[in-house]
Scaffold this motif. Structure first.
Motif, short mmCIF file in Angstrom:
data_model
loop_
_atom_site.label_atom_id
_atom_site.label_comp_id
_atom_site.label_asym_id
_atom_site.label_seq_id
_atom_site.Cartn_x
_atom_site.Cartn_y
_atom_site.Cartn_z
N GLU A 331 0.76 -1.09 -0.04
CA GLU A 331 0.04 -0.04 0.07
C GLU A 331 0.81 1.19 -0.01
O GLU A 331 0.11 2.26 -0.42
N SER A 332 2.11 1.33 0.53
CA SER A 332 3.14 2.22 0.31
C SER A 332 4.02 2.40 -0.50
O SER A 332 4.09 2.74 -1.68
N ASP A 333 5.20 1.49 -0.15
CA ASP A 333 6.30 1.49 -1.06
C ASP A 333 6.06 0.90 -2.49
O ASP A 333 6.70 1.21 -3.45
N PHE A 334 5.29 -0.26 -2.53
CA PHE A 334 5.17 -0.92 -3.74
C PHE A 334 3.64 -1.03 -4.31
O PHE A 334 3.31 -2.08 -4.99
N ILE A 335 3.25 0.25 -4.17
CA ILE A 335 1.86 0.35 -4.92
C ILE A 335 1.94 0.08 -6.36
O ILE A 335 1.00 -0.41 -7.14
N VAL A 336 3.09 0.65 -6.86
CA VAL A 336 3.18 0.41 -8.27
C VAL A 336 3.48 -1.16 -8.81
O VAL A 336 2.81 -1.45 -9.93
N GLY A 337 3.89 -1.96 -7.88
CA GLY A 337 3.95 -3.40 -8.21
C GLY A 337 2.37 -3.76 -8.14
O GLY A 337 2.27 -4.79 -9.08
N ALA A 338 1.75 -3.28 -7.22
CA ALA A 338 0.32 -4.13 -6.96
C ALA A 338 -0.52 -3.45 -8.12
O ALA A 338 -1.33 -4.18 -8.75
N LEU A 339 -0.31 -2.23 -8.70
CA LEU A 339 -1.10 -1.85 -9.92
C LEU A 339 -0.77 -2.53 -11.14
O LEU A 339 -1.39 -2.67 -12.05
N GLY A 340 0.79 -2.67 -11.26
CA GLY A 340 1.26 -3.49 -12.59
C GLY A 340 0.69 -4.91 -12.61
O GLY A 340 0.50 -5.32 -13.71
N GLU A 341 0.50 -5.69 -11.48
CA GLU A 341 -0.19 -6.90 -11.64
C GLU A 341 -1.35 -6.84 -11.96
O GLU A 341 -1.96 -7.61 -12.59
N GLU A 342 -2.42 -6.01 -11.41
CA GLU A 342 -3.83 -5.85 -11.75
C GLU A 342 -4.09 -4.97 -12.95
O GLU A 342 -5.31 -5.22 -13.62
N LEU A 343 -3.40 -4.01 -13.32
CA LEU A 343 -3.59 -3.32 -14.50
C LEU A 343 -2.58 -3.90 -15.76
O LEU A 343 -3.02 -3.16 -16.87
N GLY A 344 -1.74 -4.35 -15.40
CA GLY A 344 -0.65 -4.83 -16.36
C GLY A 344 0.41 -3.79 -16.95
O GLY A 344 0.25 -2.59 -16.30
N LEU A 345 1.19 -4.07 -17.84
CA LEU A 345 1.89 -3.09 -18.15
C LEU A 345 1.33 -1.89 -19.04
O LEU A 345 1.77 -0.97 -19.03
N THR A 346 0.18 -1.91 -19.82
CA THR A 346 -0.48 -1.14 -20.42
C THR A 346 -0.96 -0.08 -19.27
O THR A 346 -0.91 1.29 -19.47
N GLY A 347 -1.54 -0.58 -18.25
CA GLY A 347 -1.97 0.24 -17.15
C GLY A 347 -0.96 1.04 -16.48
O GLY A 347 -1.11 2.33 -16.15
N LEU A 348 0.22 0.37 -16.05
CA LEU A 348 1.38 1.02 -15.62
C LEU A 348 1.81 2.20 -16.63
O LEU A 348 2.41 3.32 -15.88
N MET A 349 1.86 1.82 -17.97
CA MET A 349 2.20 3.26 -18.77
C MET A 349 1.40 4.31 -18.80
O MET A 349 2.09 5.21 -18.90
N ALA A 350 0.20 4.06 -18.70
CA ALA A 350 -0.87 5.15 -18.55
C ALA A 350 -0.54 5.98 -17.30
O ALA A 350 -0.63 7.28 -17.43
N VAL A 351 -0.27 5.09 -16.42
CA VAL A 351 -0.09 6.03 -15.09
C VAL A 351 1.28 6.67 -14.94
O VAL A 351 1.35 7.91 -14.70
N ILE A 352 2.24 6.13 -15.82
CA ILE A 352 3.53 6.82 -16.17
C ILE A 352 3.34 8.09 -16.87
O ILE A 352 4.15 9.27 -16.79
N VAL A 353 2.49 8.00 -17.93
CA VAL A 353 1.94 9.03 -18.75
C VAL A 353 1.42 10.38 -17.93
O VAL A 353 1.69 11.44 -18.20
N LEU A 354 0.60 9.81 -16.95
CA LEU A 354 -0.16 11.07 -16.21
C LEU A 354 0.97 11.60 -15.38
O LEU A 354 0.88 12.72 -15.15
N TYR A 355 2.01 10.80 -14.91
CA TYR A 355 3.15 11.93 -14.01
C TYR A 355 3.89 12.76 -15.34
O TYR A 355 4.25 13.54 -14.80
N GLY A 356 4.15 12.04 -16.34
CA GLY A 356 4.88 12.86 -17.46
C GLY A 356 3.82 14.10 -17.78
O GLY A 356 4.60 15.04 -17.78
N LEU A 357 2.72 14.11 -17.62
CA LEU A 357 1.92 15.20 -18.06
C LEU A 357 2.19 16.33 -16.79
O LEU A 357 2.02 17.47 -17.19
#
Length: 460
Positions: A331-357
């Motif tokens: 829930e804290s240090d590794f929430i990106v890993g949790a999202l990567g498992e349930e949203l996949g690489l596509t969802g994780l890339m979308a999150v990175i794009v939001l940060y890039g924005l």
């Protein structure tokens, strides 16, 4: 209308309607993810979806109304992107709560409310960001005090090997999260005054003009402060973050690549010293090089995260369908890993794009800002978020060693969430100032000259 006037007319559009439309999409992401978690885990929509969704909508719409009245020319993209990330983070934390029987999502919603309240307070009370330049040394002193607070007896607390927490009664917080905002303001105020001296070139080596030896004092002081944080607080992430902020802002202020060479060399020396001298750094480096060598020990966290993201694949298992609860401190240090498992690489890339924005809009604000202090504050705040996201996601994906920082707006943590909402408020305040139309003084000038001509005629 000329091309330049046309460009200025575009810049000076308020775009609050576009912001509202994007906020509706952001709410759909946050509330939809919350409902999807309930369907994935329990097979039904959470019973509190109306109360949860209503409160989330109230927070975001209230923020929009405040921006509309107190910063009408502010960037229209920042607030919706942050709302989407915060909503997605709440859904991910709620998913882990259902598995572990915890209530972190409820607490995170409370902290989001506090963050939005400070966001609103910053926009309402701070009408001109240039006022902050008066408090350059005050902010610097306050930041140092905050960084020293975890070392104090009675209030300082060690968690997970790092002494970066304090307890004030029932409330715990990380003072370093507030210190990073104050340090950006202090660095900006200092560099605005001293940038001409710091920009002077010294000896030239391999086509790079190195700074003069007499000007190395500030960067050496920050290097020593970063090493002190690493030694006494055992916090590799904050040490890297603070030094990276100062080095980047120093380069932006002086436009001298030589500072990057000097700073990069100091960072390499500090990293080598930290690895050779401190056991906790060695443990993290070993876990980074081969997490499966001690899978049930120091490598368990990153190992489970890598397994989870591999199981998620390209499209993910679906919200509520994976096993992110296997990752320690997901829930804290590794929430990106949790999202990567349930949203996949596509969802994780979308999150990175939001940060890039967020980073792109922050740097764009710095480019169009008319004053040097605002440029440095906006670029520094954008760099804070960029470095933090890079360090966190780089550690989770085994690109660099783990550092222990939280993922902005996604991870559970009140101090980080509140501080990041204030960062967005400051960026919106600077962008509002930068995008406002320049007052047209031509009419006043013509009236003044006409009045002078009239006076001359009357004298004759």
């Amino acid at each position: 209308m000329t091309q330049s006037n046309s460009f200025l007319g575009f810049v000076h559009r308020r775009r609050r309607g576009a912001e509202l439309f994007l906020l509706i999409l952001a709410l759909a992401v946050g509330i939809g993810a919350y409902a999807a978690v309930g369907l994935g885990v329990d097979g039904e929509v959470p019973t509190n979806i109306i109360g949860y969704g209503g409160w989330l909508a109230l927070l975001t719409i209230t923020s929009h109304v405040v921006v509309r009245f107190f910063a009408p020319y502010a960037d229209p993209v920042l607030l919706p992107v942050v709302a989407a990330l915060n909503g997605l983070g709440l859904a991910a934390i709620y998913r882990l709560d259902l598995a572990d029987g915890t209530s972190f999502a409820q607490k995170q919603l409370v902290w989001m409310s506090v963050g939005v309240a400070l966001f609103i307070g910053t926009l309402v009370l701070l009408r001109d960001h240039r006022i902050l330049q008066r408090f350059t040394y005050t902010c610097g002193l306050a930041a140092i005090v905050l960084l020293l607070m975890p070392m104090m007896p009675l209030i300082g607390v060690t968690k997970n090997g790092a002494r970066i927490w304090i307890n004030l009664g029932p409330v715990g917080m990380q003072p370093g999260e507030v210190a990073k905002v104050l340090l950006v303001i202090a660095f900006a105020g200092y560099l605005v005054v001293h940038r001409d001296a710091l920009a002077l070139a010294g000896r030239r080596i391999l086509f790079v003009d190195l700074p003069r030896g007499r000007d190395l004092g500030p960067i050496l002081a920050m290097w020593l402060l970063s090493l002190a944080i690493l030694v006494f607080q055992r916090d590799l992430g904050s040490s890297l973050l603070f030094f990276g902020i100062f080095l980047t802002m120093l380069y932006v202020a002086t436009e001298r690549p030589g500072w990057l060479v000097v700073g990069g060399s100091l960072f390499a020396v500090g990293a080598l010293l930290g690895w050779r001298a401190f056991s906790h750094v060695q443990v993290r480096v070993d876990a980074w090089l081969d997490p499966f060598d001690d899978f049930y020990g120091s490598g368990n966290q990153i190992g489970e995260s890598l397994f989870g993201m591999a199981w998620g694949g390209m499209l993910g298992r679906g919200l509520g369908q994976g096993s992110p609860f296997r990752i320690p401190f997901a829930e804290s240090d590794f929430i990106v890993g949790a999202l990567g498992e349930e949203l996949g690489l596509t969802g994780l890339m979308a999150v990175i794009v939001l940060y890039g924005l967020i980073v792109e809009r922050g740097l764009r604000t710095a480019l169009v800002c008319r004053d040097a202090f605002g440029k440095l504050v906006a670029s520094g705040l954008a760099v804070v978020l960029a470095l933090q996201v890079f360090v966190v996601i780089g550690g989770v994906t085994k690109l660099i060693p783990l550092t222990g920082l939280t993922t902005p707006f996604l991870s559970y943590g009140g101090s980080s969430l509140v501080a990041n909402w204030v960062i967005i408020a400051l960026l919106l305040r600077i962008s509002d100032q930068a995008r406002r139309p320049v007052p047209d003084l031509s009419a006043d000038t013509e009236a003044s000259s006409s009045s002078e001509d009239t006076q001359v005629v009357s004298l004759r």
